[in-house]
Design an enzyme around this catalytic site. Structure first.
Site, PDB file in Angstrom:
ATOM      1  N   HIS A 152      40.462  39.556  35.301  1.00 19.99           N
ATOM      2  CA  HIS A 152      39.238  39.203  34.566  1.00 19.99           C
ATOM      3  C   HIS A 152      39.513  38.023  33.631  1.00 19.99           C
ATOM      4  CE1 HIS A 152      38.552  43.713  35.100  1.00 19.99           C
ATOM      5  NE2 HIS A 152      37.491  43.204  35.681  1.00 19.99           N
ATOM      6  N   GLY A 162      35.637  36.515  41.113  1.00 19.76           N
ATOM      7  CA  GLY A 162      36.978  36.548  41.673  1.00 19.76           C
ATOM      8  C   GLY A 162      36.976  36.652  43.190  1.00 19.76           C
ATOM      9  N   VAL A 193      44.306  37.313  41.055  1.00 19.01           N
ATOM     10  CA  VAL A 193      45.506  37.469  40.212  1.00 19.01           C
ATOM     11  C   VAL A 193      46.215  38.757  40.635  1.00 19.01           C
ATOM     12  CG1 VAL A 193      46.375  37.735  37.860  1.00 19.01           C
ATOM     13  CG2 VAL A 193      44.404  36.245  38.314  1.00 19.01           C
TER      14      VAL A 193
HETATM   15  P1  AMP Z   1      34.863  44.076  38.022  1.00 24.70           P
HETATM   16  O1  AMP Z   1      35.027  44.342  36.568  1.00 24.70           O
HETATM   17  O2  AMP Z   1      35.814  44.826  38.891  1.00 24.70           O
HETATM   18  O3  AMP Z   1      33.420  44.159  38.480  1.00 24.70           O
HETATM   19  O4  AMP Z   1      35.269  42.548  38.227  1.00 24.70           O
HETATM   20  C1  AMP Z   1      34.631  41.525  37.492  1.00 24.70           C
HETATM   21  C2  AMP Z   1      35.027  40.197  38.070  1.00 24.70           C
HETATM   22  O5  AMP Z   1      36.443  40.021  37.975  1.00 24.70           O
HETATM   23  C3  AMP Z   1      34.671  40.045  39.558  1.00 24.70           C
HETATM   24  O6  AMP Z   1      34.193  38.720  39.802  1.00 24.70           O
HETATM   25  C4  AMP Z   1      35.988  40.282  40.233  1.00 24.70           C
HETATM   26  O7  AMP Z   1      36.095  39.663  41.498  1.00 24.70           O
HETATM   27  C5  AMP Z   1      36.950  39.669  39.244  1.00 24.70           C
HETATM   28  N1  AMP Z   1      38.303  40.206  39.434  1.00 24.70           N
HETATM   29  C6  AMP Z   1      38.663  41.512  39.445  1.00 24.70           C
HETATM   30  N2  AMP Z   1      39.988  41.624  39.703  1.00 24.70           N
HETATM   31  C7  AMP Z   1      40.458  40.370  39.864  1.00 24.70           C
HETATM   32  C8  AMP Z   1      41.746  39.816  40.167  1.00 24.70           C
HETATM   33  N3  AMP Z   1      42.807  40.599  40.344  1.00 24.70           N
HETATM   34  N4  AMP Z   1      41.859  38.480  40.267  1.00 24.70           N
HETATM   35  C9  AMP Z   1      40.762  37.675  40.075  1.00 24.70           C
HETATM   36  N5  AMP Z   1      39.544  38.137  39.797  1.00 24.70           N
HETATM   37  C10 AMP Z   1      39.379  39.452  39.693  1.00 24.70           C
END
Ligand code: AMP
Length: 286
Positions: free
Chosen positions: A42, A152, A181
């Protein structure tokens, strides 16, 4: 002023008022939608927005409409105070942390649904998921009126769905993709990794290792079906309990790719369970 950041707002009206002032002053605005339990994945999105936009809004909202009835809505990790400390350390301007009733008031009846792209991969096993995502992201875009929003590649299908929706509905926002990441052993960072027992955590990097090997085999000319058959066996041998999917798909349409062609970008995608915890990942075929 960094000690007063991020300002936390919980209503759409307060968010709009703050953003209106910024826009009047000519500032560009970046939006990073999250469900909280923030980790370095994030934060990579947040850093990118801070680097590219004058003001950055991070939203923290565990969106109930994107969870199926048997999924982990109730147990999803909620760590607001810690999340806000992480955002403060980076100098984020504003955190939008609405309650469910603020986002879905009594009588809420509208859904945004994207056809095609949502049917395979995660959409097949999670029938309401992408409609919930598209609905909440549309709301956040309308509420925040940002110039750019950061997503992401970890959730690659979600990224394509959001891009499609923005194009189809003429939403005036630029979607920026950020590379996944990972921990040093290859495991993609995820809020759901917190559910893993030590033994499961030790098995988890196999997901990325197998995906990279499937991508390598397919890039070397092996038919996708053969590489996938190898990969499924390998995931089960590594300790995964159940495989939701393992597929090689076109990087733009997400249609299955039988044989890789260098002029047609493809990616390998997987979702698999360690106990009750469902992990997803994807890698490019190149
Ligand atoms: P979430 O809180 O899981 O809904 O994720 C919020 C945002 O963070 C989304 O756009 C995800 O794709 C991104 N995201 C989650 N994990 C990662 C990661 N390991 N690397 C890059 N972006 C991420």
């Amino acid at each position: 002023m960094s000690d007063s950041r991020p300002e936390v707002v919980r209503t759409v009206a307060a968010l709009r008022a703050r953003v209106a002032g910024w826009r009047q002053a000519g500032a560009s605005v970046g939006l990073v939608p999250t469900m909280g339990a923030l980790h370095d994945g994030h934060l990579a999105l947040v850093r990118r927005s801070l680097a590219e936009c004058d003001r950055t809004i991070v939203t923290i909202f565990v969106n109930p409409t994107q969870f199926g009835p048997d999924e982990d809505l109730d147990t999803y990790p909620r760590t607001e105070a810690e999340d806000l400390r992480k955002l403060a350390a980076l100098g984020v301007d504003l955190a939008f942390v609405p309650a469910v009733e603020e986002m879905y008031p009594e009588g809420f009846a509208t859904r945004v649904s994207v056809a095609g792209l949502t049917e395979g991969l995660c959409g097949a096993g999670r029938p309401v998921h992408f409609t919930g995502v598209a609905t909440v992201v549309t709301k956040l875009f309308n509420q925040a009126q940002a110039d750019r929003a950061y997503f992401g590649e970890k959730d690659y299908q979600q990224l394509l769905v959001v891009r499609r929706m923005v194009r189809d509905l003429d939403i005036p926002i630029e979607i920026v993709a950020v590379t996944t990441v990972r921990d040093a052993d290859g495991l993609a960072l995820s809020s759901r990794n917190a559910y893993l027992s030590p033994g499961q955590r030790a098995a988890a990097p196999a997901l990325n290792r197998v995906l990279r090997e499937v991508a390598r085999r397919v890039a070397a000319g092996e038919p996708s079906a053969a590489a996938i058959e190898w990969g499924r066996a390998e995931l089960l041998a590594a300790g995964f309990d159940r495989i939701d999917y393992l597929e090689v798909c076109d990087a733009f349409t997400l249609e299955p790719v039988e044989r890789f062609a260098p002029n047609r970008p493809a990616r390998a995608f997987a979702a698999a369970f360690l106990g009750e915890t469902r992990l997803i990942d994807n890698v490019p075929v190149e």
